[in-house]
Structure formats: C-alpha cells, structure tokens
Scaffold this motif. Structure first.
Motif, PDB file in Angstrom:
ATOM      1  N   GLY A 199       9.295 -26.689  10.471  1.00  9.70           N
ATOM      2  CA  GLY A 199       8.622 -27.738   9.594  1.00  9.70           C
ATOM      3  C   GLY A 199       7.713 -27.101   8.686  1.00  9.70           C
ATOM      4  N   MET A 200       8.130 -25.881   8.301  1.00 12.33           N
ATOM      5  CA  MET A 200       7.218 -24.799   7.457  1.00 12.33           C
ATOM      6  C   MET A 200       8.120 -24.665   6.169  1.00 12.33           C
ATOM      7  N   VAL A 201       7.181 -24.324   4.964  1.00 13.64           N
ATOM      8  CA  VAL A 201       7.807 -23.433   3.935  1.00 13.64           C
ATOM      9  C   VAL A 201       8.054 -22.236   4.206  1.00 13.64           C
ATOM     10  N   VAL A 202       6.817 -21.410   4.866  1.00 11.93           N
ATOM     11  CA  VAL A 202       6.822 -20.270   5.075  1.00 11.93           C
ATOM     12  C   VAL A 202       5.707 -20.335   6.170  1.00 11.93           C
ATOM     13  N   ASP A 203       5.912 -19.292   7.060  1.00 10.78           N
ATOM     14  CA  ASP A 203       4.802 -19.187   8.085  1.00 10.78           C
ATOM     15  C   ASP A 203       3.767 -18.415   7.126  1.00 10.78           C
ATOM     16  N   PHE A 204       2.458 -18.913   7.432  1.00 16.49           N
ATOM     17  CA  PHE A 204       1.486 -18.179   6.553  1.00 16.49           C
ATOM     18  C   PHE A 204       1.216 -16.901   7.228  1.00 16.49           C
ATOM     19  N   GLY A 205       1.391 -16.604   8.617  1.00 17.70           N
ATOM     20  CA  GLY A 205       1.358 -15.363   9.015  1.00 17.70           C
ATOM     21  C   GLY A 205       2.430 -14.249   8.707  1.00 17.70           C
ATOM     22  N   ASP A 206       3.706 -14.799   8.307  1.00 20.36           N
ATOM     23  CA  ASP A 206       4.769 -13.901   7.878  1.00 20.36           C
ATOM     24  C   ASP A 206       4.370 -13.624   6.392  1.00 20.36           C
ATOM     25  N   ILE A 207       4.107 -14.482   5.832  1.00 22.60           N
ATOM     26  CA  ILE A 207       3.947 -13.993   4.170  1.00 22.60           C
ATOM     27  C   ILE A 207       2.749 -13.088   4.184  1.00 22.60           C
ATOM     28  N   GLY A 208       1.594 -13.357   4.907  1.00 21.86           N
ATOM     29  CA  GLY A 208       0.466 -12.482   4.903  1.00 21.86           C
ATOM     30  C   GLY A 208       0.680 -11.170   5.347  1.00 21.86           C
ATOM     31  N   ASP A 209       1.457 -11.185   6.355  1.00 23.54           N
ATOM     32  CA  ASP A 209       1.749  -9.552   6.899  1.00 23.54           C
ATOM     33  C   ASP A 209       2.639  -8.937   5.974  1.00 23.54           C
ATOM     34  N   TYR A 210       3.655  -9.455   5.346  1.00 28.04           N
ATOM     35  CA  TYR A 210       4.570  -8.971   4.445  1.00 28.04           C
ATOM     36  C   TYR A 210       3.662  -8.428   3.095  1.00 28.04           C
ATOM     37  N   VAL A 211       2.833  -9.311   2.700  1.00 24.72           N
ATOM     38  CA  VAL A 211       2.128  -8.520   1.240  1.00 24.72           C
ATOM     39  C   VAL A 211       0.993  -7.820   1.687  1.00 24.72           C
ATOM     40  N   LYS A 212       0.306  -8.028   2.743  1.00 25.49           N
ATOM     41  CA  LYS A 212      -0.919  -7.178   3.198  1.00 25.49           C
ATOM     42  C   LYS A 212      -0.383  -5.825   3.460  1.00 25.49           C
ATOM     43  N   SER A 213       0.770  -5.706   4.135  1.00 26.68           N
ATOM     44  CA  SER A 213       1.209  -4.203   4.460  1.00 26.68           C
ATOM     45  C   SER A 213       1.525  -3.636   3.337  1.00 26.68           C
ATOM     46  N   TRP A 214       2.106  -4.016   2.292  1.00 27.05           N
ATOM     47  CA  TRP A 214       2.473  -3.338   0.840  1.00 27.05           C
ATOM     48  C   TRP A 214       1.124  -3.273   0.346  1.00 27.05           C
ATOM     49  N   LEU A 215       0.327  -4.060   0.032  1.00 23.15           N
ATOM     50  CA  LEU A 215      -1.007  -4.175  -0.745  1.00 23.15           C
ATOM     51  C   LEU A 215      -1.732  -2.725  -0.106  1.00 23.15           C
ATOM     52  N   ASN A 216      -1.980  -2.961   1.358  1.00 26.27           N
ATOM     53  CA  ASN A 216      -2.717  -1.778   2.077  1.00 26.27           C
ATOM     54  C   ASN A 216      -2.276  -0.371   1.780  1.00 26.27           C
ATOM     55  N   ALA A 217      -0.789  -0.361   1.509  1.00 21.39           N
ATOM     56  CA  ALA A 217       0.002   1.052   1.447  1.00 21.39           C
ATOM     57  C   ALA A 217      -0.217   1.217   0.103  1.00 21.39           C
ATOM     58  N   GLU A 218      -0.037   0.417  -1.113  1.00 20.90           N
ATOM     59  CA  GLU A 218       0.300   0.871  -2.550  1.00 20.90           C
ATOM     60  C   GLU A 218      -1.083   0.347  -3.408  1.00 20.90           C
ATOM     61  N   ILE A 219      -1.914  -0.490  -3.241  1.00 19.62           N
ATOM     62  CA  ILE A 219      -2.853  -0.991  -4.151  1.00 19.62           C
ATOM     63  C   ILE A 219      -4.279  -1.200  -3.562  1.00 19.62           C
ATOM     64  N   ASP A 220      -4.387  -1.533  -2.393  1.00 19.09           N
ATOM     65  CA  ASP A 220      -5.859  -1.719  -1.810  1.00 19.09           C
ATOM     66  C   ASP A 220      -6.695  -0.218  -1.805  1.00 19.09           C
ATOM     67  N   HIS A 221      -7.697  -0.139  -2.366  1.00 16.86           N
ATOM     68  CA  HIS A 221      -8.685   0.984  -2.571  1.00 16.86           C
ATOM     69  C   HIS A 221      -7.975   2.088  -3.091  1.00 16.86           C
ATOM     70  N   ASN A 222      -7.188   1.718  -4.243  1.00 21.08           N
ATOM     71  CA  ASN A 222      -6.338   2.637  -4.967  1.00 21.08           C
ATOM     72  C   ASN A 222      -6.670   2.607  -6.564  1.00 21.08           C
ATOM     73  N   MET A 223      -6.547   3.413  -7.148  1.00 20.71           N
ATOM     74  CA  MET A 223      -6.735   3.538  -8.667  1.00 20.71           C
ATOM     75  C   MET A 223      -5.377   3.283  -9.344  1.00 20.71           C
ATOM     76  N   LEU A 224      -5.558   2.023 -10.093  1.00 24.45           N
ATOM     77  CA  LEU A 224      -4.220   1.570 -10.919  1.00 24.45           C
ATOM     78  C   LEU A 224      -4.562   2.173 -12.193  1.00 24.45           C
ATOM     79  N   LEU A 225      -3.738   2.741 -12.674  1.00 23.76           N
ATOM     80  CA  LEU A 225      -3.654   3.399 -14.321  1.00 23.76           C
ATOM     81  C   LEU A 225      -2.360   3.183 -14.870  1.00 23.76           C
ATOM     82  N   HIS A 226      -2.315   3.232 -16.073  1.00 18.30           N
ATOM     83  CA  HIS A 226      -1.072   3.350 -16.982  1.00 18.30           C
ATOM     84  C   HIS A 226      -0.542   4.815 -17.188  1.00 18.30           C
ATOM     85  N   ALA A 227       0.796   4.522 -17.152  1.00 20.82           N
ATOM     86  CA  ALA A 227       1.279   6.027 -16.984  1.00 20.82           C
ATOM     87  C   ALA A 227       0.821   6.896 -18.098  1.00 20.82           C
ATOM     88  N   HIS A 228       0.481   6.321 -19.242  1.00 17.95           N
ATOM     89  CA  HIS A 228      -0.061   7.381 -20.205  1.00 17.95           C
ATOM     90  C   HIS A 228      -1.409   7.627 -20.335  1.00 17.95           C
TER      91      HIS A 228
END
Length: 134
Positions: free
Chosen positions: A46-75
């Motif tokens: 009875g769900m569109v998506v389980d909140f835990g599933d989408i949260g885990d999926y995005v958080k694991s990527w954000l933690n690895a790639e974006i969180d506490h990271n400096m985002l800069l243009h390639a140039h």
C-alpha cells in the motif's frame, strides 16, 4: 495519483564561478533535499515507496559523495590545490548551484528506478531550488 516526499539533511561547501556576489567565495550550507515520488498505484504494502528504502538509498550516496564535501566546477582554479591538499572535492561539469545539485540528486534517484518527479534543495530556510522533468 499518489505521492510521497522524503526529506534528507546534508551539509556541503561550494563556490560559484563568475558570481558577482558573496557566493564567489568558498562557503557552506546545511541543506535539505526534498524528494517527491509519484505513482498511479501502490505496491503490495500500500505504498508508493517505503520511506526507509528511498532514505537509505539517497543517504548512502549523499554520505559518500556530497555530505561534508566541497562541490566545485571542473574549471575552478582552486580545484587542483584542494585535491593536492587531500580535501574531499566533488567535481561538477557546471556551477554547483542549488538547481544543479537538485538535478544531480534527481538523476541519481531516477537511476535507482524510483518514480521521482521532483527534487527540491532548501539551501537555506528562505532559498529553495528544484528540478523536475516535464
């Protein structure tokens, strides 16, 4: 149409090349990504998506790639300096604006097979940018 939204908090630093204001300087944000998913029907639970599933999926990527990271243009001329210093840097093909970060997260969620329709980034309490496909 059914919809769910999941909010995920993360921190990042960035600066915007060729910006005339304060955003041309290195600075950081405590941001929130609001991920909206939609479906005509619901799964067997009875769900569109389980909140835990989408949260885990995005958080694991954000933690690895974006969180506490400096985002800069390639140039960005600071990029080689920060890389040589061993700082965490996520390199983007375009300026790391909230709009482009929203698109980055959207594309990651879409790649995972989730029915994402929009990602909004609350860069501050009063500044929100979003990305969605038509």
């Amino acid at each position: 149409m059914f919809s769910v939204t999941k909010a995920i908090h993360f921190c990042y630093g960035h600066r915007l090349l060729n910006h005339r204001g304060r955003c041309r300087h290195l600075h950081g944000h405590n941001a929130t990504a609001i991920i909206r998913l939609e479906s005509e029907g619901l799964d067997e639970l009875g769900m569109v998506v389980d909140f835990g599933d989408i949260g885990d999926y995005v958080k694991s990527w954000l933690n690895a790639e974006i969180d506490h990271n400096m985002l800069l243009h390639a140039h960005d001329p600071l990029l080689p300096l920060l890389q040589r210093a061993g700082e965490r840097v996520y390199v983007m093909a375009q300026n790391p604006t909230a709009e482009n970060i929203a698109r980055l997260i959207f594309e990651y969620v879409e790649q995972g097979g989730y029915p994402v329709v929009e990602v909004a980034i609350h860069e501050t309490d009063t500044a929100v940018a979003s990305y969605r496909k038509r």
